[in-house]
Scaffold this active site. Sequence first.
Site, PDB file in Angstrom:
ATOM      1  N   ASP A  29     -33.900  20.019  -1.659  1.00 49.31           N
ATOM      2  CA  ASP A  29     -32.558  19.890  -2.224  1.00 49.31           C
ATOM      3  C   ASP A  29     -31.601  19.261  -1.223  1.00 49.31           C
ATOM      4  O   ASP A  29     -31.965  19.002  -0.077  1.00 49.31           O
ATOM      5  CB  ASP A  29     -32.051  21.273  -2.681  1.00 49.31           C
ATOM      6  N   ASP A  98     -30.288   5.840  -5.227  1.00 43.94           N
ATOM      7  CA  ASP A  98     -31.214   5.203  -6.154  1.00 43.94           C
ATOM      8  C   ASP A  98     -30.534   5.134  -7.518  1.00 43.94           C
ATOM      9  O   ASP A  98     -30.001   6.142  -7.999  1.00 43.94           O
ATOM     10  CB  ASP A  98     -32.471   6.094  -6.242  1.00 43.94           C
ATOM     11  N   ASP A 199     -33.662   0.539  -9.244  1.00 42.81           N
ATOM     12  CA  ASP A 199     -35.002   0.764  -9.756  1.00 42.81           C
ATOM     13  C   ASP A 199     -35.405  -0.355 -10.728  1.00 42.81           C
ATOM     14  O   ASP A 199     -34.591  -0.775 -11.553  1.00 42.81           O
ATOM     15  CB  ASP A 199     -34.973   2.122 -10.489  1.00 42.81           C
ATOM     16  N   GLU A 254     -35.669  -3.071  -6.378  1.00 45.18           N
ATOM     17  CA  GLU A 254     -37.111  -2.918  -6.553  1.00 45.18           C
ATOM     18  C   GLU A 254     -37.530  -3.979  -7.564  1.00 45.18           C
ATOM     19  O   GLU A 254     -37.303  -3.829  -8.769  1.00 45.18           O
ATOM     20  CB  GLU A 254     -37.483  -1.524  -7.078  1.00 45.18           C
ATOM     21  N   HIS A 316     -42.761   6.218  -2.498  1.00 44.01           N
ATOM     22  CA  HIS A 316     -43.171   7.341  -3.346  1.00 44.01           C
ATOM     23  C   HIS A 316     -44.079   6.930  -4.505  1.00 44.01           C
ATOM     24  O   HIS A 316     -44.405   7.760  -5.342  1.00 44.01           O
ATOM     25  CB  HIS A 316     -41.909   8.014  -3.886  1.00 44.01           C
ATOM     26  N   ASP A 317     -44.428   5.654  -4.574  1.00 41.54           N
ATOM     27  CA  ASP A 317     -45.303   5.187  -5.653  1.00 41.54           C
ATOM     28  C   ASP A 317     -46.667   4.736  -5.143  1.00 41.54           C
ATOM     29  O   ASP A 317     -47.484   4.249  -5.933  1.00 41.54           O
ATOM     30  CB  ASP A 317     -44.652   3.982  -6.370  1.00 41.54           C
TER      31      ASP A 317
HETATM   32  C1  GLC Z   1     -39.864   2.743 -10.216  1.00 44.22           C
HETATM   33  C2  GLC Z   1     -39.922   3.999  -9.386  1.00 44.22           C
HETATM   34  C3  GLC Z   1     -40.988   4.889  -9.949  1.00 44.22           C
HETATM   35  C4  GLC Z   1     -40.625   5.227 -11.380  1.00 44.22           C
HETATM   36  C5  GLC Z   1     -40.395   3.965 -12.205  1.00 44.22           C
HETATM   37  C6  GLC Z   1     -39.720   4.272 -13.499  1.00 44.22           C
HETATM   38  O1  GLC Z   1     -41.025   1.999 -10.102  1.00 44.22           O
HETATM   39  O2  GLC Z   1     -40.124   3.680  -8.048  1.00 44.22           O
HETATM   40  O3  GLC Z   1     -41.134   6.056  -9.187  1.00 44.22           O
HETATM   41  O4  GLC Z   1     -41.633   5.993 -11.954  1.00 44.22           O
HETATM   42  O5  GLC Z   1     -39.573   3.051 -11.543  1.00 44.22           O
HETATM   43  O6  GLC Z   1     -38.379   4.629 -13.274  1.00 44.22           O
HETATM   44 CA    CA Z   2     -34.499  24.203  -3.371  1.00 48.41          CA
END
Ligand code: GLC
Ligand code: CA
Length: 524
Positions: A29, A98, A199, A254, A316-317
């Site tokens: 958090d 983000d 994103d 991205e 994270h992907d």
């Molecule tokens: C981007 C993010 C990914 C997410 C996708 C849909 O690729 O990095 O984690 O699942 O967009 O928002």
């Molecule tokens: Ca927490």
Amino acid sequence: MKYPWWKGAVIYQVYPRSFHDSNDDGIGDLKGIVEKLDYLRWLGVDAVWLSPIFKSPMVDFGYDVSDYRDIDPVFGTMDDFDLLLEEAHKRGIKVILDQVYNHTSDQHPWFLESKSSRTNPKADWYIWMDGEPGKPPNNWRSFFGGSAWEWCEERKQYYLHLFAKEQPDLNWRNPQVREAILETIEFWLQKGVDGFRFDVVNMFYKDAWFRDNPIGEDGQQYNVFNIDRPETLLAVEEIQELVERYPDRVTIGEVASPMGFYAYLEYTKPGRLNLAFNFEFMHVPEFKASLFRKMVEDTERIFEDLSWPCYVLGNHDTRRVRSRYDGENSIERCKLLATMLLTLRGTAFIYYGEEIGMEEAVIPYGEIQDPEGKNLWPEKPGRDGCRTPMQWDDSQYAGFSRVKPWLPVNENKREVNVAHQESDPNSLLNHYRSLIELRKDSDVLKWGKLQVLESSQDVFAYLRSWRGKRIVVVLNFLGETTSAGLQLSEKAQVLHSNRRQPGKVCSLHDLKLHPYEALVMEVE
Ligand code: GLC
Ligand code: CA
């Protein structure tokens, strides 16, 4: 000439669910992040990018937003966010948010209204198409598996979702939608955030005629008409124009495109975004000098002075970089990659835990959380393996939480943890830290031009130069002693290495490298 801060910057990505849990519910958090700001200052990063912290049903863990202007209770409150921003700024750390504007959550009030009838004021805020149940309007596939179209009983129509069905795509052709999004961006600008990561920014617009995507001989669908539409660039210019009214902010896209470099460049031309993630390192299939060299050469050739490059090893992907390549000595190889990342010409991104060598975790099928993994297992195991809790120490839950975390802590927490590595001068963590320090004090590394040098086959070497100063970087991708094979005759002084002491002077023409040595030297 004053360069914008983000050009030489090191930006650290925090996946908030997994960084630090302050209130013992097993989920990271905002207060948890505040408690770790001193660590980030110690590490020396210029900015943190937080994966989404906004109100969300968490189908895609925050990438499904149901209120763009509020914090999800699992992460805390707006007061917590204000505190985070203030405390980060006190420490000289910038904060990047983000922003997910290709789609919202299906629980966003905009969508709830939009789906309620064909005539409501927001009827046209999402992408609705006629059809019959079982016969979607075209062949587009969701990136999380299955058709990209979902039938809605209320409207007796289909809506589009390029991701999960709980993530309906917004209709960017509707000026009200664009307006609403610009207002949201401005809301955060006025709060004083330092920038945004957008994103899947290349997916905002879809083909106006919704043409079927072509199918390759292997049965694979090519994403031609659902992404990378030229109209999207106009939206990006509108966003950039707004952000540029506020000084010193950064915009990062991205751009998840099969066109790779070409698309990165398109999205970062003047008047568009400042940066587009350069994902090419993440696709390098083998730990080989020639493959990484090629990516850097391509980046330099394509970006030139047209726009500013950046480099990414993980996020994270994607599978964690330490687990990407087979073979021994993965920590030494991570050190080499870190040296490369932090001495190239371009903004550097670090994914949390990369600096201590966190490894990809194997998540048993029954414990998979990620919608991609749930839908596409075993073909795709999902992205949970790179999202496990940050390993702060070797206690039961690695200092992340005092209760069982939302994803399991990796087995390797005994060695792979911050406390252990902080006190070891030869650790990967201290390698990162000292490189960041070196980069911070070096205009050559931050801004200097880059020239790839001739070298022996398993070595990747380059020269950075700026106002008469020169730094040479030599990376040995082999687990053996190798001669560098440089065509330079000067002497150089070691600034940084994983295998020898700084300060030593070496001659460049017969330079020998230790196994996996990553050497940074100032040319005399
Ligand atoms: C981007 C993010 C990914 C997410 C996708 C849909 O690729 O990095 O984690 O699942 O967009 O928002
Ligand atoms: Ca927490």
